[in-house]
Design a protein around this motif. Structure first.
Motif, PDB file in Angstrom:
ATOM      1  N   VAL A 251      30.067  24.031  45.204  1.00 23.37           N
ATOM      2  CA  VAL A 251      30.424  24.448  43.851  1.00 23.37           C
ATOM      3  C   VAL A 251      31.914  24.829  43.787  1.00 23.37           C
ATOM      4  O   VAL A 251      32.626  24.484  42.841  1.00 23.37           O
ATOM      5  N   GLY A 252      32.392  25.517  44.819  1.00 19.91           N
ATOM      6  CA  GLY A 252      33.815  25.883  44.866  1.00 19.91           C
ATOM      7  C   GLY A 252      34.722  24.672  44.883  1.00 19.91           C
ATOM      8  O   GLY A 252      35.841  24.716  44.357  1.00 19.91           O
ATOM      9  N   ALA A 253      34.244  23.577  45.480  1.00 16.88           N
ATOM     10  CA  ALA A 253      35.046  22.349  45.495  1.00 16.88           C
ATOM     11  C   ALA A 253      34.984  21.606  44.172  1.00 16.88           C
ATOM     12  O   ALA A 253      35.799  20.718  43.913  1.00 16.88           O
ATOM     13  N   SER A 254      34.017  21.945  43.333  1.00 13.08           N
ATOM     14  CA  SER A 254      33.800  21.193  42.087  1.00 13.08           C
ATOM     15  C   SER A 254      34.447  21.838  40.880  1.00 13.08           C
ATOM     16  O   SER A 254      35.023  21.158  40.032  1.00 13.08           O
ATOM     17  N   VAL A 255      34.338  23.164  40.752  1.00 15.28           N
ATOM     18  CA  VAL A 255      34.804  23.805  39.525  1.00 15.28           C
ATOM     19  C   VAL A 255      36.325  23.905  39.513  1.00 15.28           C
ATOM     20  O   VAL A 255      36.965  24.025  40.554  1.00 15.28           O
ATOM     21  N   ARG A 256      36.870  23.837  38.325  1.00 17.38           N
ATOM     22  CA  ARG A 256      38.316  23.975  38.127  1.00 17.38           C
ATOM     23  C   ARG A 256      38.539  24.919  36.965  1.00 17.38           C
ATOM     24  O   ARG A 256      37.910  24.778  35.920  1.00 17.38           O
ATOM     25  N   ASP A 257      39.443  25.863  37.159  1.00 14.41           N
ATOM     26  CA  ASP A 257      39.671  26.881  36.126  1.00 14.41           C
ATOM     27  C   ASP A 257      40.340  26.297  34.891  1.00 14.41           C
ATOM     28  O   ASP A 257      41.261  25.499  34.987  1.00 14.41           O
ATOM     29  N   ARG A 258      39.861  26.711  33.703  1.00 15.81           N
ATOM     30  CA  ARG A 258      40.566  26.432  32.458  1.00 15.81           C
ATOM     31  C   ARG A 258      41.576  27.530  32.147  1.00 15.81           C
ATOM     32  O   ARG A 258      42.479  27.348  31.338  1.00 15.81           O
ATOM     33  N   ARG A 259      41.388  28.681  32.762  1.00 15.57           N
ATOM     34  CA  ARG A 259      42.241  29.819  32.434  1.00 15.57           C
ATOM     35  C   ARG A 259      43.667  29.563  32.889  1.00 15.57           C
ATOM     36  O   ARG A 259      43.910  28.858  33.858  1.00 15.57           O
ATOM     37  N   VAL A 260      44.624  30.150  32.148  1.00 18.70           N
ATOM     38  CA  VAL A 260      46.017  30.081  32.569  1.00 18.70           C
ATOM     39  C   VAL A 260      46.181  30.918  33.824  1.00 18.70           C
ATOM     40  O   VAL A 260      45.841  32.092  33.855  1.00 18.70           O
ATOM     41  N   ARG A 261      46.664  30.273  34.874  1.00 21.64           N
ATOM     42  CA  ARG A 261      46.766  30.973  36.152  1.00 21.64           C
ATOM     43  C   ARG A 261      47.849  32.029  36.104  1.00 21.64           C
ATOM     44  O   ARG A 261      48.948  31.799  35.616  1.00 21.64           O
ATOM     45  N   ARG A 262      47.518  33.191  36.613  1.00 22.91           N
ATOM     46  CA  ARG A 262      48.521  34.261  36.695  1.00 22.91           C
ATOM     47  C   ARG A 262      49.612  33.840  37.674  1.00 22.91           C
ATOM     48  O   ARG A 262      49.332  33.240  38.686  1.00 22.91           O
ATOM     49  N   PRO A 263      50.864  34.154  37.355  1.00 26.25           N
ATOM     50  CA  PRO A 263      51.898  33.864  38.339  1.00 26.25           C
ATOM     51  C   PRO A 263      51.669  34.677  39.601  1.00 26.25           C
ATOM     52  O   PRO A 263      51.395  35.868  39.544  1.00 26.25           O
ATOM     53  N   ALA A 264      51.746  33.995  40.743  1.00 29.78           N
ATOM     54  CA  ALA A 264      51.515  34.686  42.006  1.00 29.78           C
ATOM     55  C   ALA A 264      52.593  35.737  42.239  1.00 29.78           C
ATOM     56  O   ALA A 264      53.758  35.545  41.942  1.00 29.78           O
ATOM     57  N   LEU A 265      52.177  36.850  42.747  1.00 35.04           N
ATOM     58  CA  LEU A 265      53.138  37.903  43.057  1.00 35.04           C
ATOM     59  C   LEU A 265      53.890  37.533  44.309  1.00 35.04           C
ATOM     60  O   LEU A 265      53.339  36.971  45.240  1.00 35.04           O
ATOM     61  N   ASP A 266      55.171  37.820  44.348  1.00 37.10           N
ATOM     62  CA  ASP A 266      55.901  37.585  45.576  1.00 37.10           C
ATOM     63  C   ASP A 266      55.911  38.859  46.403  1.00 37.10           C
ATOM     64  O   ASP A 266      55.384  39.887  46.010  1.00 37.10           O
ATOM     65  N   GLY A 267      56.551  38.742  47.574  1.00 35.54           N
ATOM     66  CA  GLY A 267      56.490  39.862  48.498  1.00 35.54           C
ATOM     67  C   GLY A 267      57.095  41.140  47.968  1.00 35.54           C
ATOM     68  O   GLY A 267      56.764  42.225  48.407  1.00 35.54           O
ATOM     69  N   ARG A 268      57.972  41.046  46.970  1.00 35.56           N
ATOM     70  CA  ARG A 268      58.643  42.230  46.459  1.00 35.56           C
ATOM     71  C   ARG A 268      57.713  43.113  45.655  1.00 35.56           C
ATOM     72  O   ARG A 268      58.040  44.234  45.328  1.00 35.56           O
ATOM     73  N   GLU A 269      56.523  42.595  45.280  1.00 36.35           N
ATOM     74  CA  GLU A 269      55.613  43.381  44.450  1.00 36.35           C
ATOM     75  C   GLU A 269      54.344  43.796  45.199  1.00 36.35           C
ATOM     76  O   GLU A 269      53.452  44.368  44.613  1.00 36.35           O
ATOM     77  N   PHE A 270      54.267  43.463  46.472  1.00 35.74           N
ATOM     78  CA  PHE A 270      53.013  43.686  47.188  1.00 35.74           C
ATOM     79  C   PHE A 270      52.678  45.159  47.379  1.00 35.74           C
ATOM     80  O   PHE A 270      51.541  45.525  47.563  1.00 35.74           O
ATOM     81  N   TYR A 271      53.679  46.006  47.338  1.00 35.37           N
ATOM     82  CA  TYR A 271      53.376  47.426  47.537  1.00 35.37           C
ATOM     83  C   TYR A 271      52.589  47.977  46.356  1.00 35.37           C
ATOM     84  O   TYR A 271      52.040  49.063  46.422  1.00 35.37           O
ATOM     85  N   ASP A 272      52.555  47.210  45.224  1.00 31.31           N
ATOM     86  CA  ASP A 272      51.774  47.648  44.072  1.00 31.31           C
ATOM     87  C   ASP A 272      50.291  47.313  44.217  1.00 31.31           C
ATOM     88  O   ASP A 272      49.469  47.816  43.453  1.00 31.31           O
ATOM     89  N   VAL A 273      49.924  46.417  45.131  1.00 40.57           N
ATOM     90  CA  VAL A 273      48.537  45.951  45.235  1.00 40.57           C
ATOM     91  C   VAL A 273      47.990  46.195  46.633  1.00 40.57           C
ATOM     92  O   VAL A 273      47.254  45.389  47.179  1.00 40.57           O
ATOM     93  N   SER A 274      48.370  47.297  47.243  1.00 34.05           N
ATOM     94  CA  SER A 274      47.992  47.566  48.630  1.00 34.05           C
ATOM     95  C   SER A 274      46.726  48.404  48.748  1.00 34.05           C
ATOM     96  O   SER A 274      46.453  48.962  49.803  1.00 34.05           O
ATOM     97  N   VAL A 275      45.926  48.521  47.691  1.00 34.55           N
ATOM     98  CA  VAL A 275      44.736  49.359  47.754  1.00 34.55           C
ATOM     99  C   VAL A 275      43.733  48.817  48.772  1.00 34.55           C
ATOM    100  O   VAL A 275      43.060  49.591  49.469  1.00 34.55           O
TER     101      VAL A 275
END
Length: 756
Positions: A251-275
Motif C-alpha cells: 500500500v505504501g508503494a501504491s498511494v501518492r499524496d495529493r496534499r501540498v508537501r511541506r518544505p523540508a526543514l534544513d539543519g538550521r531548524e532541527f533544534y525546534d523539532v528535537s522532542v
C-alpha cells in the motif's frame, strides 16, 4: 448535501495500482480464512493454503516494481525493496523444508541466509527512499534516528530479549531468530529518522510503510517468544502479521499524496523539532536506572542506553553549532543581495560607516536596462545583472561593491586622491560598455557613474550616497559618463537653491547671455554658422556654464522663459553681424516640446526679427526627443514647413532606433564629442563614427562632428565625408563682441579667441 465521508481523499491510487492491491487484498483475505480455519479446527496446513500464503507475501513486490518503473528518481529504492520482498517470500516458502546447519553456538537454516539477503535489500531500499525523497538527510536527522533506535533497542533488550534469552535452554537455537526483530527495528529507525525533516508527520506512503514494518516487529517478537517457550505452531493468527505487514508495504508503494508537501526543514531548524530524540534520551536514562537497580542484566542493555546518551550529548552540541551557523547565515543573508551575491544596501552602509578617514563612493546606474527587461524579459534582465556584478567585482579593487537595488551598483572604498578615485570610476564604467552575451541575445548597455568623496562618520553615509546620486544624474543628463559631485550642480545644495531662486531675476536683468561657437564647413573650407550656448554672468560666482543652471531651470519651471530668452538673444546677435549667409543653432529642452505653443512662439520670434527661418537650426538631444516622440514629430513638422532646420544633438549616447529616426523629419546628426575627442587611437569609436556618417548620408542628413580638437581628427573626419566640424580646433565659445572679430580672421589665427 455531499457527505464529508465521500469527499476526495488526500491520497490517490492509479487504476492499475488499485487492481494489483485488490488482488493482493483478496489473497490476504483467503489467507486469513485459511489460517483462521486451521487455527480454530486444528487442521493441518494444506498445499493450497501454503500457496496462497506465498502469493500474499510476494504480490506487493509487483506493486513496488511498477512504482520504480514510473519514478526514475526512486527507482533503485523501490526495486531494492521489491527484491527484499521477493527474497523474504522465497525464504518463507523454503523454511518448512529447510534442514538445519549446526555451527558453533548457532543453528542456521539455508532459508535464514535468504532472509538476511532480503533484510539487506529492504534496508538498502528504505535508505535510498529517504535519500531520494528528502535529498541528503541532515546529520541531525540521522542522529535522531540513531538515538531513537538505541533507546528503543535498549528497552526491547531489557523487556523482551533478555527474558527470552534467559529462559531459553539452548541459545544456539534462538540466536538467529533474535536477528529478525533487530533488523525490523533498523528499518523502523530509518523510516522514523526520515520523518525528522517534516516534524515527524508521515505522509500516507511513509505511514503505510511504518505500519507494515510495525506488524513485522510484532510478529518477529511474538514468534521469538513462542519459539523460546516451545509454544509456536504454524497456522495461528501470528502467521497473519507478516503477510499483513507486507500488504501494508505494498500500500505504501501504491498511494501518492495529493496534499501540498511541506518544505523540508534544513539543519538550521532541527533544534525546534528535537522532542523525539529528547524523549528517547530520557527513555535511555530510565533504562540505565532500572539496569543498576536490578540484578543479572547483560551489558548489552547498558551499552545501548549509554550509546543513546552519548549521541544525545552529541546532538545537543550539534544543535548549538547549527544555531550558531543559523545566526551567522541570517546575518549574512540580511546583508547580501540574493540575485548577485553582492552586498545589499544594508551591508554597504555598515561597511562604509565602519571606515575611518576619507571614503569615496561610486554610484553606477545602467542606461538601457529597462529596454532589455521589456524586450527580452525579466529573466534576461536578471542574467544581465548577475554578469554585470561579476564584471564589476573583478575590476572594483579595494573596498566593497554592492547592488543597491534595480540596476544600481555602488562601490565604497578608502580614497587617497580624488583623481585616482575618479580613474577607478572610469574603469568601472568602461566594463559596462562591452557586449553581454546572454542566453536570449547579445546586448549592449551603457552606464552613468557619479563620484562623491567625504567622511562617512561626519558627513554620513546617506549624504555621501545622495551626492553620488546627484553626480550620477548630472553625468547622465550631460552624457559625461562619469561626473564628480560639486555642490553647485546639486539641486538641493544651498548654492543650487540660491541659483534657482535667482534665475528669474537673472532673466529679467539680462544676466543670461549667449556665447557662440563657430561651425566649419569641411567641403567649403569656411565658417558656416554658430551655435548659441547659454551662459550666466553671475554677479558673485562669475561666468557659469549651462551645466550649472539648465537642470535648475527645468526643475523650477524656468526652462521655457530661458529658451525664449536665448532664442531672441541669438537672433539679435547674429542679425547684428550683417552676415546673411551665417546660420545659427539654438539648443532646446524636451520640456519645450511639451509646450503646445512652442511652434507658434518660434514663428512669432522669427517674424518679429524678420529672420530667415532657413538660417535657424534647433537642436535637441536624442534622448529628450525619443521621450517626447509623438509631440516632437508635430512640432518638427510645423517648423520645417517654414524652413527651420532640426538637428539631433549628442547622437550616439541616447537610445533612438533607426525606425524612430525615420519617423522624424530631421536635417542633421551631431555626433557626440565622446566618440570624436580620442578618435585617432580608438578603433571602436572609429567604427561607430564611420557607421553614423554612412547612415546619415543614406538618410540624406548632414553630419556634424562635435569635440574636434586636433588636425589629425579633422583630417580623418574629412576623409570619411563629415560635413560640419565643431570644436576647440576651430574655435572656443566666445561672446558676441569677439565673434565679429573672429569672422574677419582666418581660422588658424583666431583659435585663441573665446573662453579659456
Amino acid at each position: 448535501m455531499t457527505n464529508a465521508w465521500w469527499r476526495r481523499p488526500p491520497w490517490q491510487l492509479a487504476g492499475v495500482e488499485r487492481t494489483f492491491l485488490g488482488i493482493n487484498l483478496g489473497a490476504l483475505a483467503l489467507c486469513s480464512i485459511g489460517v483462521t480455519l486451521i487455527w480454530r479446527r486444528h487442521l493441518p496446513v494444506e498445499g493450497w493454503e501454503k500457496g496462497i500464503y506465498d502469493v500474499t507475501f510476494s504480490w506487493p513486490a509487483v506493486v513496488m516494481w511498477r512504482r520504480g518503473r514510473s519514478e526514475e528518481a526512486q527507482r533503485a529504492a523501490w526495486w531494492s525493496m521489491a527484491l527484499g520482498i521477493v527474497s523474504y517470500s522465497l525464504a518463507t516458502a523454503l523454511t518448512a523444508n529447510s534442514t538445519h546447519w549446526h555451527l558453533p553456538g548457532v543453528t542456521l537454516r539455508p532459508s535464514d541466509l535468504i532472509y538476511f539477503v532480503s533484510y539487506g535489500a529492504l534496508v538498502n531500499g528504505v535508505f535510498r527512499l529517504t535519500q531520494s525523497r528528502l535529498g541528503r538527510i541532515n546529520v541531525s536527522a540521522r542522529l535522531d534516528g540513531a538515538i531513537t533506535g538505541l533507546s528503543v533497542g535498549a528497552l526491547a533488550v531489557y523487556l523482551w530479549f533478555e527474558p527470552i534469552l534467559g529462559s531459553a535452554s539452548h541459545l544456539d537455537g534462538v540466536v538467529v531468530d533474535v536477528v529478525y526483530p533487530i533488523a525490523d527495528l533498523v528499518l523502523l529507525v530509518l523510516l522514523v529518522s526520515s520523518l525528522a525533516p517534516n516534524r515527524y508527520r508521515p505522509n500516507w506512503s511513509t505511514g503505510a510503510l511504518l505500519l507494515g514494518v510495525g506488524f513485522w516487529v510484532l510478529g518477529d517478537v511474538v514468534y521469538l517468544h513462542q519459539v523460546v517457550g516451545g509454544g509456536y505452531h504454524p497456522g495461528t493468527l501470528l502467521d497473519l502479521t507478516w503477510p499483513l505487514g507486507t500488504f501494508l508495504m505494498g500500500v505504501g508503494a501504491s498511494v501518492r499524496d495529493r496534499r501540498v508537501r511541506r518544505p523540508a526543514l534544513d539543519g538550521r531548524e532541527f533544534y525546534d523539532v528535537s522532542v523525539v530524540p529528547v524523549a528517547a534520551g530520557l527513555l535511555s536514562i530510565v533504562v540505565i536506572v532500572i539496569y543498576f537497580a536490578g540484578d543479572d542484566h547483560s551489558g548489552v542493555v547498558l551499552a545501548l542506553a549509554l550509546g543513546a546518551l552519548v549521541l544525545v550529548i552529541g546532538r545537543m552540541w550539534l544543535s548549538l553549532d547549527e544555531e550558531r551557523h543559523l545566526v551567522a547565515s541570517v546575518s549574512r543573508d540580511a546583508r547580501t543581495d540574493p540575485l548577485t551575491s553582492l552586498l545589499n544596501r544594508r551591508g554597504f552602509f555598515e561597511y562604509a560607516q565602519s571606515q575611518t578617514g576619507p571614503i569615496g563612493v561610486v554610484l553606477i546606474d545602467l542606461d538601457g536596462f529597462k529596454d532589455v527587461n521589456d524586450t527580452l524579459g525579466h529573466q534576461a534582465g536578471d542574467e544581465l545583472l548577475r554578469v554585470m556584478a561579476r564584471r564589476l567585482e573583478a575590476r572594483s579593487g579595494t573596498g566593497v561593491l554592492a547592488r543597491l537595488g534595480g540596476d544600481e551598483f555602488a562601490l565604497a572604498s578608502p580614497v587617497g586622491s580624488l583623481d585616482e578615485f575618479e580613474t577607478r570610476a572610469h574603469r568601472l564604467r568602461d566594463v559596462v560598455s562591452n557586449p553581454f552575451a546572454l542566453d536570449a541575445a547579445t546586448v549592449r548597455v551603457g552606464a552613468s557613474a557619479g563620484v562623491s568623496v567625504g567622511e562617512a562618520t561626519s558627513d554620513g553615509m546617506g549624504e555621501l550616497l545622495r551626492r553620488a546620486d546627484v553626480a550620477m544624474y548630472h553625468a547622465k543628463r550631460f552624457h559625461r559618463g562619469v561626473s564628480v559631485y560639486h555642490s553647485d550642480t546639486d539641486p538641493n545644495s544651498l548654492v543650487s537653491l540660491e541659483l534657482a531662486a535667482g534665475l528669474e531675476r537673472a532673466l529679467t536683468e539680462g544676466e543670461i547671455i549667449a556665447h557662440y561657437q563657430p561651425t566649419y564647413n569641411v567641403a567649403h573650407r569656411a565658417i558656416e554658422g554658430v551655435e548659441a550656448l547659454a551662459r550666466w554672468s553671475h554677479p558673485e560666482l562669475g561666468l557659469l556654464g549651462p551645466d550649472r543652471f539648465i537642470g535648475l531651470a527645468e526643475s523650477v519651471a524656468q526652462i521655457g522663459p530661458l529658451t525664449r530668452h536665448i532664442l531672441r538673444r541669438a537672433l539679435d546677435d547674429v542679425s547684428a553681424l550683417g552676415r546673411p549667409d551665417l546660420s545659427v543653432s539654438v539648443n532646446i529642452s524636451g520640456f519645450d516640446l511639451l509646450d503646445e505653443g512652442f511652434a507658434d512662439l518660434v514663428l512669432e520670434i522669427l517674424d518679429e526679427r524678420t529672420f530667415d527661418p532657413r538660417r535657424l537650426t534647433l537642436e535637441i538631444t536624442e534622448t529628450a526627443l525619443v521621450r517626447n516622440l509623438a509631440r516632437g514629430a508635430d512640432v518638427i513638422r510645423r517648423l520645417r514647413e517654414v524652413g527651420v532646420r532640426w538637428a539631433i544633438d549628442d547622437y550616439g549616447v541616447g537610445y533612438s532606433s533607426l525606425s524612430q529616426l525615420l519617423q522624424l523629419q530631421i536635417d542633421e546628426l551631431k555626433i557626440d564629442q565622446s566618440f570624436v575627442t580620442d578618435l585617432v587611437g580608438d578603433t571602436r569609436a572609429q567604427t561607430i563614427v564611420q557607421s553614423a556618417i554612412d547612415l546619415a548620408h543614406r538618410l540624406d542628413l548632414r553630419v556634424v562632428a562635435e569635440g574636434v580638437e586636433t588636425n589629425d581628427v579633422l583630417k580623418l573626419l574629412g576623409q570619411w565625408g563629415v560635413d560640419i566640424i565643431q570644436g576647440y580646433y576651430i574655435a572656443r565659445p566666445m561672446p558676441p563682441e569677439l565673434l565679429g572679430q573672429f569672422l574677419g580672421l582666418p581660422v588658424p589665427a583666431s583659435r585663441d579667441l573665446g573662453e579659456k
